[in-house]
Design an enzyme around this catalytic site. Structure first.
Site, PDB file in Angstrom:
ATOM      1  N   ASP A   1       0.801  -1.247   0.419  1.00  0.00           N
ATOM      2  CA  ASP A   1      -0.200  -0.084   0.210  1.00  0.00           C
ATOM      3  C   ASP A   1       1.210   1.239   0.401  1.00  0.00           C
ATOM      4  O   ASP A   1       1.513   1.755   0.997  1.00  0.00           O
ATOM      5  CB  ASP A   1      -1.152   0.101   1.653  1.00  0.00           C
ATOM      6  CG  ASP A   1      -1.482   1.398   1.806  1.00  0.00           C
ATOM      7  OD1 ASP A   1      -1.776   1.942   0.638  1.00  0.00           O
ATOM      8  OD2 ASP A   1      -2.100   1.355   2.629  1.00  0.00           O
TER       9      ASP A   1
ATOM     10  N   LYS B   1       3.026  10.865  -3.470  1.00  0.00           N
ATOM     11  CA  LYS B   1       2.045  10.210  -4.935  1.00  0.00           C
ATOM     12  C   LYS B   1       1.231  11.510  -5.075  1.00  0.00           C
ATOM     13  O   LYS B   1       0.405  10.999  -5.921  1.00  0.00           O
ATOM     14  CB  LYS B   1       1.502   9.732  -3.161  1.00  0.00           C
ATOM     15  CG  LYS B   1      -0.065   8.779  -4.382  1.00  0.00           C
ATOM     16  CD  LYS B   1      -0.260   8.332  -2.359  1.00  0.00           C
ATOM     17  CE  LYS B   1      -1.114   7.215  -3.251  1.00  0.00           C
ATOM     18  NZ  LYS B   1      -1.393   5.995  -2.774  1.00  0.00           N
TER      19      LYS B   1
ATOM     20  N   GLU C   1      -7.406   0.581  -4.423  1.00  0.00           N
ATOM     21  CA  GLU C   1      -7.053   0.687  -2.690  1.00  0.00           C
ATOM     22  C   GLU C   1      -8.420  -0.125  -2.716  1.00  0.00           C
ATOM     23  O   GLU C   1      -8.077  -1.521  -1.391  1.00  0.00           O
ATOM     24  CB  GLU C   1      -7.037   2.203  -2.121  1.00  0.00           C
ATOM     25  CG  GLU C   1      -5.000   1.986  -2.655  1.00  0.00           C
ATOM     26  CD  GLU C   1      -4.835   3.852  -2.232  1.00  0.00           C
ATOM     27  OE1 GLU C   1      -6.085   4.208  -1.569  1.00  0.00           O
ATOM     28  OE2 GLU C   1      -4.346   4.132  -2.904  1.00  0.00           O
TER      29      GLU C   1
ATOM     30  N   ASP D   1     -12.931   5.463   2.621  1.00  0.00           N
ATOM     31  CA  ASP D   1     -11.483   5.091   2.285  1.00  0.00           C
ATOM     32  C   ASP D   1     -10.771   6.106   3.256  1.00  0.00           C
ATOM     33  O   ASP D   1     -10.824   7.487   2.145  1.00  0.00           O
ATOM     34  CB  ASP D   1     -10.136   4.088   1.723  1.00  0.00           C
ATOM     35  CG  ASP D   1      -9.114   4.890   2.051  1.00  0.00           C
ATOM     36  OD1 ASP D   1      -8.283   5.630   2.396  1.00  0.00           O
ATOM     37  OD2 ASP D   1      -8.201   3.707   1.412  1.00  0.00           O
TER      38      ASP D   1
END
Ligand code: AMP
Length: 584
Positions: free
Chosen positions: A8, A70, A147, A169
């Site tokens: 992850d 990211k 994800e 999330d």
């Protein structure tokens, strides 16, 4: 056969997992942490630090420390350090290489195969950049998966089938909501939505703003120009936020935060959960719209959801959980650690894909991911003509016949677009190419077949063919910023070259930074309270400090075990000499 890992690769933190027996377990980093901050630093003496070591030196070295890389994936962002440009792929690869090396230490064997997760909202270029980062880190990326899909897979181990599930999330920097369907041997993503710029960092920022205002109001002190003090406030704010997930009140105590007119300024505040909820209510509220959109796109109402899964560290915030209850009318499931379930799902998928060991429950589980945004090409009048609708299940192959707009037109430009807007200019152009050699004919006569092939990693290949002449042209989407094969190979070599040094440096750098922190603390105490010491004591401290500084001035890659033990002894000596000073 070596084991395949699940990664992850988060905005704030990353996590690695591997299936042992039938269970995905979290691989701890070299400091024992179950997640690793996704932070990379370049020190002035040529080291690359990753994780907590990078975070710890960030304030002193902010221009050479990279956070939240990211967010830059798939863009042309670059940072220039020591005369060399670093791309997001390379920075991410540095993180991945560290995770890979932690996994190798844990497993005691070489690791190459991995599944890496990305937010459901990542576009094509962002997915490609993540895959490239994996390759640069020496990984064989078995698959890039969303994800929420990964989290669902982790939950799929211990839930029944035939359920429609909403995955909520909220991590450090991104928010994703997905509606998925768990079938017998299938997890299908029905719809995804989200906000790439919403996460726990925003909650921290609200506490920081509040604390700075309090400081201004009560002590007329402005910290805007004091980066060291600001970073201490930021750290304390995150800590307070985490405490408030379990308690009604959190203390923020930062003695000697800064100086004003030569006098020390201390910060001491109490933040109640109620006040925190007020400060962050709009952030929590912002999660509602994507939930409604995902449900609408999936064509279901909240009432038909069997379960709601919470993923991401920020879902530990009670107000967030309350919001989820209110939005869905369901008690959310939290039986898997929200920081870890994405990595666990990726490990399960890695295991399945590598086929190294059959998993009793999920060996034949098939994942169906979806494309997060529609894919189109630009046609006459600047219109975006859709070939693939958003939320289509991957892999997908789609062809459509187009024609020319002008008489005797011998070439057409294929402008590939990603986005939901009807006009080409309002969408993102993700690639262009020209098909030449079209047979001369009146407008509307030639038949040009345009084909979109979107693979299970979400990577797109577009081709165009004149059906008359058979002339064909195609691209695998390449943005300007996408790295060429040669660049990737260079970066792989470069990263491999660093791998040997990294292992040597890791231990040395950890102790080096601990020593620097100690020296700073002593310096600070000396400048504030040094006057209260006699000359002899002060001299002893400065000599111990000088000796430690000398020892850590050696380049970490040149240090051996005896250097490290000398540093440890010198730190101990400095601590002993300054014990009285620290207590004043
Ligand atoms: P993730 O990206 O899932 O690792 O989530 C990281 C975010 O979760 C960071 O913003 C953390 O501050 C936040 N977080 C972690 N633990 C807690 C907690 N106990 N309460 C509130 N937020 C948390």
């Amino acid at each position: 056969m070596s084991k395949a890992i699940g990664i992850d690769l988060g905005t704030t933190n990353s996590c690695v997992s591997v299936v042992e027996g039938d269970v995905p377990v979290i691989i701890p980093n070299e400091r024992g942490g179950r997640t690793t901050p996704s932070v990379v630093a370049f020190t002035h003496d040529g080291q690359r630090l990753v994780g907590s070591a990078a975070v710890n030196q960030a304030t002193m070295n902010s221009s050479r420390t990279v956070f939240s890389i990211k967010r830059q994936m798939g863009t042309s962002w670059k940072t220039r350090i020591d005369g060399r440009d670093w791309t997001p792929q390379e920075i991410s690869a540095t993180i991945l290489r560290k995770l890979r090396s932690d996994a190798e230490s844990y497993l005691g064997e070489k690791v190459t195969d991995a599944v890496i997760t990305v937010p459901a909202y990542f576009n094509d270029m962002q997915r490609q950049a993540t895959k490239d980062a994996g390759r640069i880190a020496g990984l064989n990326v078995l698959r890039i998966i969303n994800e929420p899909t990964s989290a669902a897979l982790a939950y799929g181990l211990n839930t029944g089938t035939g359920q429609k599930v909403l995955v909520y999330d909220l991590g450090g920097g991104t928010f994703d909501v997905s509606v998925i369907e768990i079938g017998e041997n299938l997890i299908e993503v029905l719809a995804t939505c989200g906000d790439n710029h919403l996460g726990g960092d925003d909650f921290d920022a609200r506490i920081v703003e509040w604390a700075l205002e309090e400081l201004k109001r009560t002590q007329q002190t402005d910290l805007k120009q004091d980066p060291v003090a600001l970073s201490r406030v930021r750290e304390a704010a995150e800590q307070a936020k985490k405490e408030l997930s379990n308690t009604e009140k959190a203390e923020i105590n930062l003695p000697y935060l800064t100086q004003k007119n030569g006098q020390p300024v201390h910060l001491s505040l109490t933040l109640t959960r109620a006040r925190f909820n007020e400060l962050t209510r709009d952030l929590v509220d912002r999660t509602a719209e994507p939930v409604y959109t995902a449900l609408a796109d999936a064509g279901i109402s909240a009432a038909s959801l069997s379960r709601v899964l919470l993923v991401g560290g920020s879902t530990r915030i009670p107000a967030v959980q309350e919001k989820v209850r209110q939005l869905t009318g369901k008690e959310p499931s939290r039986n898997i650690n929200p920081d870890e379930c994405v990595a666990q799902g990726a490990a399960i998928q890695a295991q399945t894909l590598s086929g190294s060991q059959a998993l009793s429950v999920n060996s034949s589980m098939l994942l169906l991911d979806v494309t997060p945004l529609s894919l189109s090409i630009e046609t006459v009048g600047g219109v975006a003509t859709r070939l693939i609708e958003r939320n289509s299940t991957l892999p997908i192959h789609y062809s459509r016949i187009f024609t020319t707009a002008a008489p005797f037109q011998s070439s057409v430009e294929i402008n590939v677009l990603q986005g939901e807007r009807p006009m080409a200019a309002d969408n993102k152009s993700i690639g262009k190419f020209t098909l030449k050699g079209i047979k001369r004919a009146m407008a509307g006569v030639p038949q040009i077949e345009v084909t979109f092939d979107l693979d299970t990693n979400g990577i797109l290949c577009v081709s165009a063919m004149d059906k008359d002449t058979g002339k064909q042209q195609s691209i695998t989407i390449s943005a300007n910023d996408k790295m060429s094969e040669a660049e990737i190979q260079d970066a792989i070599r470069d990263a491999e070259q660093y791998a040997a040094q990294d292992a040597l440096r890791r231990e040395a750098s950890g102790i080096g930074y601990d020593a620097q922190h100690l020296i700073q603390d002593v310096e600070k105490a000396l400048s504030e309270k040094g006057k209260q010491l006699d000359r002899e004591e002060k001299k002893r401290i400065t000599e111990a400090e000088r000796e430690l500084t000398r020892l850590i001035s050696k380049k970490p890659e040149k240090m051996d075990a005896s250097d490290l033990s000398q540093i440890r002894a010198a730190m101990e000596h400095l601590r002993t000499c300054s014990a009285h000073l620290m207590q004043l």
